[in-house]
Design an enzyme around this catalytic site. Structure first.
Site, mmCIF file in Angstrom:
data_model
loop_
_atom_site.group_PDB
_atom_site.id
_atom_site.type_symbol
_atom_site.label_atom_id
_atom_site.label_comp_id
_atom_site.label_asym_id
_atom_site.label_seq_id
_atom_site.Cartn_x
_atom_site.Cartn_y
_atom_site.Cartn_z
ATOM 1 N N HIS A 68 -63.456 39.943 70.723
ATOM 2 C CA HIS A 68 -62.282 39.318 70.433
ATOM 3 C C HIS A 68 -62.348 37.831 70.631
ATOM 4 C CE1 HIS A 68 -58.450 40.580 68.925
ATOM 5 N NE2 HIS A 68 -57.652 39.895 69.826
ATOM 6 N N ASP A 99 -51.469 41.962 75.680
ATOM 7 C CA ASP A 99 -50.674 42.523 74.849
ATOM 8 C C ASP A 99 -51.213 43.696 73.835
ATOM 9 O OD1 ASP A 99 -48.443 41.420 75.145
ATOM 10 O OD2 ASP A 99 -48.615 39.566 73.847
ATOM 11 N N GLU A 122 -40.817 39.125 77.035
ATOM 12 C CA GLU A 122 -41.553 38.388 76.087
ATOM 13 C C GLU A 122 -40.703 37.565 74.912
ATOM 14 O OE1 GLU A 122 -46.216 39.574 75.930
ATOM 15 O OE2 GLU A 122 -45.088 39.257 74.252
#
Length: 517
Positions: A96, A157, A268
């Site tokens: 990632h 997240d 958030e």
């Protein structure tokens, strides 16, 4: 004749030494290593790819370790080659990375997800924790811990990332204001250094290595195991979204919430340019009893700010939930007609981004360039930042989500390698853009990179005191500026734990010194 003969003997000896050195620095010398797993020298192209899809640096070999010993043996072998070898090593988790950070050009990439060893183990009691491999995915840790009614305190997240990957950066999400980043919730680690040493470290044992590796961008060692702090896991989540039209009010409400004694468990914010039917689209995910007047809401082309909140609860305490949530919401100044609420299982909320991933993969829109930009902005400068970036630089946010939310510096340990702004409260601002391949328009890679550059230049000119999260720089001087007064400590730690700069070459912080003598 005697002189010529002597010269020839010396020359042949020299050439033999050079050939041996070349052979020892050649990746095929890795074939001689005794490992429990295996090396691949042919199928290596996948290790030159990552989520960012902007860098493709081909390695010479990929190691699929079955044990920590495999990793240590490989690094120790390269360490023993000395400066005559150009080989470097990169640990690759779930790929990632954004800028080739987990790649090793003409080096060795270690596939951490193949690492085997002691199974994940959850320890219950007064101070529960989970002991897991560095190649374990957070989603799998969550599933295992939930069997015991427990869960890690701090998250990212997106949960389909490895433990070693997020701990090498920081690991930040909407829980960080309360629990700090993931690197603030680790008790102990097992690490393989750049010398091939396998060391255990914690606050009390090899503490300098412990703090070096946390947020250390892979520069000091490869995390092969970690003990992560746990807390009781809730059954359910009350998931809430509200909209603001004024950034100053939006920011002030967030700052109020992260400092309140009674508040939400997750906070958030994100920035949107309202599109036709946005609120009605939310109805597919949220409750049908959400306000009818939302369908009459119009943004008139304004930039809007969404506050996303979550309150954890158990089914047997649901009665008190409405009052508690109501009290917290009553202190906020959002647009009343834009309140959306729903209730979902805890794991469904935490793994919410994966749902989007599945949809994007089905449309062939996941494996595209992702020129993300993640910034940490001091609280005192966030309004200046918003005025310029959302008012002048960005006129269309359709290229991806923009997250923006505050965290408390007091929840971060300044002994780790993570670099953050100096103020007590700072904001994470994440531009999570996706580029359309081959496009030359506003959704193309070149346009998005130009916007990123303009944002960075503004931060520099305005002297905002910004720090990059998941940093990416091209020069040694830029890295020194990023670390500022902490550069000397960071550099000294590199000299101690990876003096030949074997590890994590894709970060481009240090370059391996090659001897050609």
């Amino acid at each position: 004749m005697l002189f010529i003969r002597s010269f020839m003997i010396l020359f042949l000896c020299y050439m033999t030494i050079r050939i041996n050195l070349c052979f020892s620095s050649n990746p095929y010398s890795l074939r001689t290593l005794s490992v429990d797993g295996h090396f691949s020298f042919d199928e290596v192209h996948h290790a030159a790819e990552d989520f960012g899809n902007m860098f493709q640096l081909l390695p010479l070999a990929v190691l699929y370790p079955k044990s920590v010993s495999d990793i240590a043996t490989t690094i120790r072998h390269i360490w023993n080659m000395g400066p005559n070898s150009e080989l470097t090593v990169a640990a690759r988790g779930h790929s990632h990375s954004l800028q080739g950070q987990a790649q090793a050009h003409q080096g060795v990439v270690i596939n951490m997800e193949s690492l085997q060893g002691p199974e994940m183990h959850v320890y219950t009691g007064n101070y529960p924790y989970v002991d897991a491999s560095g190649g374990e995915l957070w989603i799998d840790i969550l599933r295992e811990c939930l069997k015991y009614g427990l869960a890690p305190k701090s998250w990212t997240d997106y949960l389909h990332l490895t433990v070693g990957g997020t701990l090498s950066n920081a690991g930040v999400s909407g829980q960080a204001f309360r629990h700090g980043p993931q690197i603030s919730n680790v008790h102990h680690m097992e690490v393989v250094t750049g010398k091939g040493e396998v060391l255990n470290c914690s606050e009390k044992q090899n503490s300098d290595l412990f703090h070096s590796v946390l947020g250390g961008l892979g520069q000091f060692g490869i995390i092969t195991r970690a003990r992560i702090s746990l807390e009781p896991a809730p059954d359910m989540v009350r998931w809430i979204r509200v909209l603001y039209s004024d950034f100053t009010t939006f920011a002030a409400d967030q700052e109020h919430l992260i400092g309140a004694e009674t508040t939400f468990d997750y906070i958030e914010g994100f920035v949107i340019i309202n599109r036709t039917g946005l609120l009605n689209n939310w109805r597919s995910s949220f409750n049908p009893q959400d306000p009818v007047q939302a369908s009459q809401f119009h943004s008139d082309g304004r930039t809007l700010y969404c506050l996303e909140l979550a309150k954890y609860f158990n089914r047997d305490t649901a009665d008190a939930l409405n009052e508690e949530v109501g009290n917290s919401l009553s202190q906020l100044r959002y647009i009343t007609s834009t309140l959306f609420q729903t209730e979902v299982p805890y794991i469904e909320f935490l793994d919410r981004v994966h749902v989007s991933e599945v949809k994007l993969r089905a449309k062939g829109l996941w494996e595209v360039p992702h020129p993300w930009l993640n910034l940490l902005i001091p609280k005192s400068k966030i309004n200046d930042f918003a005025d310029e970036v959302f008012g002048n630089i960005l006129t269309d946010t359709s290229n991806g989500p923009i997250l923006i939310y505050p965290v408390n510096k007091s929840k971060w340990d300044n002994r780790t390698s993570a670099v953050i702004p100096e103020e007590d409260i700072f904001y994470l601002v994440a531009f999570l853009t996706s580029a359309v391949p081959s496009s030359t328009g506003t959704d193309g890679l070149e346009h998005i990179l130009t916007q990123n550059k303009r944002i960075l230049e503004f931060c520099e000119i305005a002297r905002l005191g910004m720090k990059q999260y998941l940093p990416h720089y091209s020069t040694h001087e830029e890295w020194k500026a990023h670390f500022g007064p902490r550069w000397e400590v960071f550099s000294q730690r590199k000299s101690t734990y990876d003096p030949m700069a074997i590890l994590a070459p894709g970060q481009r912080i240090f370059q391996k010194a090659i001897s050609f003598s």
